[in-house]
Scaffold this motif. Structure first.
Motif, PDB file in Angstrom:
ATOM      1  N   GLY A 167       0.657  -1.230  -0.417  1.00 54.07           N
ATOM      2  CA  GLY A 167       0.322   0.462   0.026  1.00 54.07           C
ATOM      3  C   GLY A 167       1.113   1.562  -0.213  1.00 54.07           C
ATOM      4  O   GLY A 167       2.191   1.400   0.227  1.00 54.07           O
ATOM      5  N   VAL A 168       0.120   2.271   0.021  1.00 55.38           N
ATOM      6  CA  VAL A 168       1.189   3.356  -0.309  1.00 55.38           C
ATOM      7  C   VAL A 168       2.176   3.835   1.504  1.00 55.38           C
ATOM      8  O   VAL A 168       3.043   4.388   1.175  1.00 55.38           O
ATOM      9  N   THR A 169       1.280   3.503   1.988  1.00 60.44           N
ATOM     10  CA  THR A 169       2.102   3.303   3.658  1.00 60.44           C
ATOM     11  C   THR A 169       3.237   2.620   3.392  1.00 60.44           C
ATOM     12  O   THR A 169       4.284   3.216   3.906  1.00 60.44           O
ATOM     13  N   THR A 170       2.953   1.677   2.910  1.00 58.83           N
ATOM     14  CA  THR A 170       4.166   1.271   3.132  1.00 58.83           C
ATOM     15  C   THR A 170       5.625   1.205   2.083  1.00 58.83           C
ATOM     16  O   THR A 170       6.266   0.842   2.643  1.00 58.83           O
ATOM     17  N   ILE A 171       5.156   1.326   0.457  1.00 65.53           N
ATOM     18  CA  ILE A 171       6.188   2.028  -0.400  1.00 65.53           C
ATOM     19  C   ILE A 171       5.925   3.575   0.023  1.00 65.53           C
ATOM     20  O   ILE A 171       7.895   3.555   0.113  1.00 65.53           O
ATOM     21  N   ALA A 172       5.630   4.270   0.844  1.00 59.78           N
ATOM     22  CA  ALA A 172       6.538   5.401   1.422  1.00 59.78           C
ATOM     23  C   ALA A 172       7.908   4.977   2.561  1.00 59.78           C
ATOM     24  O   ALA A 172       8.284   6.107   2.027  1.00 59.78           O
ATOM     25  N   ALA A 173       7.142   4.506   3.004  1.00 61.08           N
ATOM     26  CA  ALA A 173       8.461   3.832   3.985  1.00 61.08           C
ATOM     27  C   ALA A 173       9.564   3.733   3.567  1.00 61.08           C
ATOM     28  O   ALA A 173      10.215   3.742   3.756  1.00 61.08           O
ATOM     29  N   GLY A 174       9.522   2.978   2.011  1.00 59.26           N
ATOM     30  CA  GLY A 174      10.885   2.859   1.588  1.00 59.26           C
ATOM     31  C   GLY A 174      11.048   3.398   0.875  1.00 59.26           C
ATOM     32  O   GLY A 174      12.486   3.618   0.879  1.00 59.26           O
ATOM     33  N   LEU A 175      10.592   4.748   0.702  1.00 61.34           N
ATOM     34  CA  LEU A 175      11.688   5.486   0.104  1.00 61.34           C
ATOM     35  C   LEU A 175      12.319   6.597   0.337  1.00 61.34           C
ATOM     36  O   LEU A 175      12.746   7.040   0.545  1.00 61.34           O
ATOM     37  N   LYS A 176      11.259   6.570   1.870  1.00 58.06           N
ATOM     38  CA  LYS A 176      12.194   7.422   3.665  1.00 58.06           C
ATOM     39  C   LYS A 176      13.452   6.647   3.544  1.00 58.06           C
ATOM     40  O   LYS A 176      14.480   7.175   4.502  1.00 58.06           O
ATOM     41  N   ALA A 177      13.404   5.209   3.916  1.00 59.04           N
ATOM     42  CA  ALA A 177      14.631   4.201   3.343  1.00 59.04           C
ATOM     43  C   ALA A 177      15.736   4.966   2.571  1.00 59.04           C
ATOM     44  O   ALA A 177      16.597   4.863   2.948  1.00 59.04           O
ATOM     45  N   LEU A 178      15.213   5.376   2.061  1.00 57.15           N
ATOM     46  CA  LEU A 178      15.897   5.908  -0.084  1.00 57.15           C
ATOM     47  C   LEU A 178      16.669   7.593   1.179  1.00 57.15           C
ATOM     48  O   LEU A 178      16.496   7.749   0.190  1.00 57.15           O
ATOM     49  N   ALA A 179      16.218   8.087   1.578  1.00 54.51           N
ATOM     50  CA  ALA A 179      16.139   9.135   2.060  1.00 54.51           C
ATOM     51  C   ALA A 179      15.635  10.158   1.679  1.00 54.51           C
ATOM     52  O   ALA A 179      15.914  11.604   1.648  1.00 54.51           O
ATOM     53  N   MET A 180      13.928  10.050   1.432  1.00 61.41           N
ATOM     54  CA  MET A 180      13.234  11.177   0.176  1.00 61.41           C
ATOM     55  C   MET A 180      12.357  11.268   2.046  1.00 61.41           C
ATOM     56  O   MET A 180      12.295  11.037   2.829  1.00 61.41           O
ATOM     57  N   SER A 181      11.668  12.740   1.497  1.00 56.95           N
ATOM     58  CA  SER A 181      11.380  13.805   2.650  1.00 56.95           C
ATOM     59  C   SER A 181      10.457  12.875   2.794  1.00 56.95           C
ATOM     60  O   SER A 181       9.485  12.361   2.200  1.00 56.95           O
TER      61      SER A 181
ATOM     62  N   ASP B  50      10.654   5.229 -14.732  1.00 57.11           N
ATOM     63  CA  ASP B  50       9.534   6.517 -15.060  1.00 57.11           C
ATOM     64  C   ASP B  50       9.175   8.026 -14.092  1.00 57.11           C
ATOM     65  O   ASP B  50       9.297   8.857 -15.654  1.00 57.11           O
ATOM     66  N   PHE B  51       9.202   7.919 -13.442  1.00 53.63           N
ATOM     67  CA  PHE B  51       9.706   9.190 -12.978  1.00 53.63           C
ATOM     68  C   PHE B  51      10.206   9.992 -12.380  1.00 53.63           C
ATOM     69  O   PHE B  51      11.377   9.691 -11.647  1.00 53.63           O
ATOM     70  N   ALA B  52      10.558  11.022 -12.912  1.00 54.66           N
ATOM     71  CA  ALA B  52      11.224  12.021 -12.782  1.00 54.66           C
ATOM     72  C   ALA B  52      11.824  12.032 -11.047  1.00 54.66           C
ATOM     73  O   ALA B  52      13.319  11.864 -11.038  1.00 54.66           O
ATOM     74  N   GLU B  53      11.257  12.030 -10.109  1.00 61.98           N
ATOM     75  CA  GLU B  53      11.538  12.021  -9.030  1.00 61.98           C
ATOM     76  C   GLU B  53      12.320  10.855  -8.216  1.00 61.98           C
ATOM     77  O   GLU B  53      13.230  11.423  -7.483  1.00 61.98           O
ATOM     78  N   MET B  54      12.382   9.493  -9.057  1.00 61.06           N
ATOM     79  CA  MET B  54      12.787   8.588  -8.779  1.00 61.06           C
ATOM     80  C   MET B  54      14.906   8.484  -9.379  1.00 61.06           C
ATOM     81  O   MET B  54      15.398   7.776  -9.137  1.00 61.06           O
ATOM     82  N   ARG B  55      14.439   9.140 -10.076  1.00 59.00           N
ATOM     83  CA  ARG B  55      16.414   9.442 -10.762  1.00 59.00           C
ATOM     84  C   ARG B  55      17.310   9.810 -10.120  1.00 59.00           C
ATOM     85  O   ARG B  55      18.591   9.601 -10.714  1.00 59.00           O
ATOM     86  N   ARG B  56      17.145  10.592  -9.343  1.00 62.10           N
ATOM     87  CA  ARG B  56      18.242  10.732  -8.588  1.00 62.10           C
ATOM     88  C   ARG B  56      18.724   9.317  -7.377  1.00 62.10           C
ATOM     89  O   ARG B  56      20.161   9.359  -6.762  1.00 62.10           O
ATOM     90  N   PHE B  57      18.307   7.799  -8.348  1.00 64.30           N
ATOM     91  CA  PHE B  57      18.524   6.659  -7.407  1.00 64.30           C
ATOM     92  C   PHE B  57      18.902   5.583  -8.476  1.00 64.30           C
ATOM     93  O   PHE B  57      18.668   5.947  -9.387  1.00 64.30           O
ATOM     94  N   THR B  58      19.616   4.875  -8.414  1.00 59.41           N
ATOM     95  CA  THR B  58      20.039   3.842  -9.135  1.00 59.41           C
ATOM     96  C   THR B  58      19.444   2.420  -9.024  1.00 59.41           C
ATOM     97  O   THR B  58      18.696   2.615  -7.893  1.00 59.41           O
ATOM     98  N   PRO B  59      19.293   1.647  -9.993  1.00 62.02           N
ATOM     99  CA  PRO B  59      18.572   0.630 -10.633  1.00 62.02           C
ATOM    100  C   PRO B  59      18.540  -0.192  -9.306  1.00 62.02           C
ATOM    101  O   PRO B  59      18.449  -0.472  -8.330  1.00 62.02           O
ATOM    102  N   GLU B  60      20.805  -0.357  -8.675  1.00 62.05           N
ATOM    103  CA  GLU B  60      21.307  -0.815  -7.780  1.00 62.05           C
ATOM    104  C   GLU B  60      20.184  -0.746  -6.649  1.00 62.05           C
ATOM    105  O   GLU B  60      20.030  -1.308  -5.293  1.00 62.05           O
ATOM    106  N   GLN B  61      20.288   0.879  -6.097  1.00 65.94           N
ATOM    107  CA  GLN B  61      19.128   0.917  -4.422  1.00 65.94           C
ATOM    108  C   GLN B  61      18.509   0.629  -4.701  1.00 65.94           C
ATOM    109  O   GLN B  61      17.605   0.507  -3.739  1.00 65.94           O
ATOM    110  N   LEU B  62      17.407   1.153  -5.810  1.00 69.88           N
ATOM    111  CA  LEU B  62      16.284   1.049  -5.958  1.00 69.88           C
ATOM    112  C   LEU B  62      16.065  -0.874  -5.356  1.00 69.88           C
ATOM    113  O   LEU B  62      14.800  -1.083  -4.507  1.00 69.88           O
ATOM    114  N   SER B  63      16.276  -1.783  -6.112  1.00 74.21           N
ATOM    115  CA  SER B  63      16.646  -3.056  -5.967  1.00 74.21           C
ATOM    116  C   SER B  63      16.764  -3.419  -4.096  1.00 74.21           C
ATOM    117  O   SER B  63      16.585  -5.116  -3.546  1.00 74.21           O
ATOM    118  N   GLU B  64      17.694  -3.028  -3.501  1.00 78.84           N
ATOM    119  CA  GLU B  64      17.569  -3.192  -2.341  1.00 78.84           C
ATOM    120  C   GLU B  64      16.842  -2.948  -1.592  1.00 78.84           C
ATOM    121  O   GLU B  64      17.132  -3.172  -0.409  1.00 78.84           O
TER     122      GLU B  64
END
Length: 293
Positions: A114-128, A174-188
């Motif tokens: 869900g949205v809350t869990t995905i947001a948790a993953g994004l915050k783990a990547l240091a997103m506000s 596909d989201f411009a906001e996600m391009r600060r992260f590498t595929p390796e970081q996302l796969s973590e």
């Protein structure tokens, strides 16, 4: 008579000297022309040897991952011990091998969470917090089968909302906001292979664990019916190295694996690595030793 004979001798010597100089000049010219071809041939031989060695190491890394995929199914204790660190290293003669296994039970499935869990993953990547919530809403809308579910103020993907499941984590780019992260970081952090909302916090990456602990049950814990793993093997020998990274599934959905971006490897700092027998078993270790003997 004597005078003419001497003149003839002198002329003969001069002609012989000129011929010798001509031969030497020809040899020097020939050597100058031959040298680039010789260097190119030597470079070609070195390149061919380099490519051959890299190919051998690549095939060996693939073989180790294939072995590990079988081991994950047959030896649960080994599987649990291998999925709790950033890589284990060992040696076989002059080979150095590092193997990392990531259990997707500790990752967030983009197609189920869900949205809350995905947001948790994004915050783990240091997103506000604010941006993580907005992007997470758009990610859920991206995969939603219903058109018109996109948040009005959320980020928009470059090519529109897919309205179908994610096929790979890299689709987040596909989201411009996600391009600060590498595929390796996302796969973590994220996966598309667990097919489960359950998250095993023991297997979650360290940056994600404290965030999941604060979700008050939004990220449910439990067993995963479709185990999936990322396998990364790096083998080095005499200055050459090769890496094979792939995702495999076990259980009822067992698959041979598809290639994926390599994840970071953090082997032990101890240079005196143990023999690979304890990590790979006697048979696999003997095969590698024979292959590179």
């Amino acid at each position: 008579m004597f005078h003419r004979t001497r003149i003839g001798d002198v002329n003969y010597s001069a002609e012989g000297g000129f011929a010798l100089l001509a031969v030497l000049a020809f040899l020097l010219l020939f050597a100058a022309l031959l040298l680039p071809f010789s260097s190119a041939a030597r470079l070609g031989a070195l390149t061919s040897s380099h490519n051959f060695e890299r190919s051998r190491l690549s095939y060996a890394a693939e073989s180790v991952n294939a072995y590990a995929a079988v081991k994950l199914t047959s030896d649960l204790f080994w599987a649990n011990s291998m999925t709790r660190d950033d890589g284990k290293s060992c040696r076989i003669k002059d080979l150095t091998l590092t193997l990392r296994i990531v259990n997707h039970a500790g990752l967030i499935d983009l197609n189920v969470a869900g949205v809350t869990t995905i947001a948790a993953g994004l915050k783990a990547l240091a997103m506000s917090d604010e941006q993580a919530a907005a992007v997470a809403g758009s990610i859920v809308a991206f995969r939603s089968l219903q058109a018109g579910s996109a948040p009005a103020s959320g980020p928009q993907p470059d090519f529109g909302f897919k309205h179908a499941p994610f096929e790979d984590v890299v689709e987040l780019l596909d989201f411009a906001e996600m391009r600060r992260f590498t595929p390796e970081q996302l796969s973590e952090i994220f996966t598309v292979d667990s097919h489960s909302a359950f998250i095993a916090r023991d297997f979650a990456p360290k940056p994600l664990q404290p965030i999941l602990a604060k979700l008050d049950g939004s990220a449910r814990e439990g067993s995963n019916a479709f185990p999936a793993y990322t396998l990364v093997t790096k083998i080095s020998r005499r200055g050459e190295s090769a890496i094979d990274a792939r995702i495999v599934t076990t259980g009822d959905m067992r698959g041979s694996g598809r290639r994926t971006p390599s994840l970071p490897l953090s082997p032990s700092a101890n240079a005196a690595f143990p023999e690979c027998g304890s990590l790979l078993g006697a048979d696999m270790t003997a095969w590698l030793a024979e292959a590179f003997s």
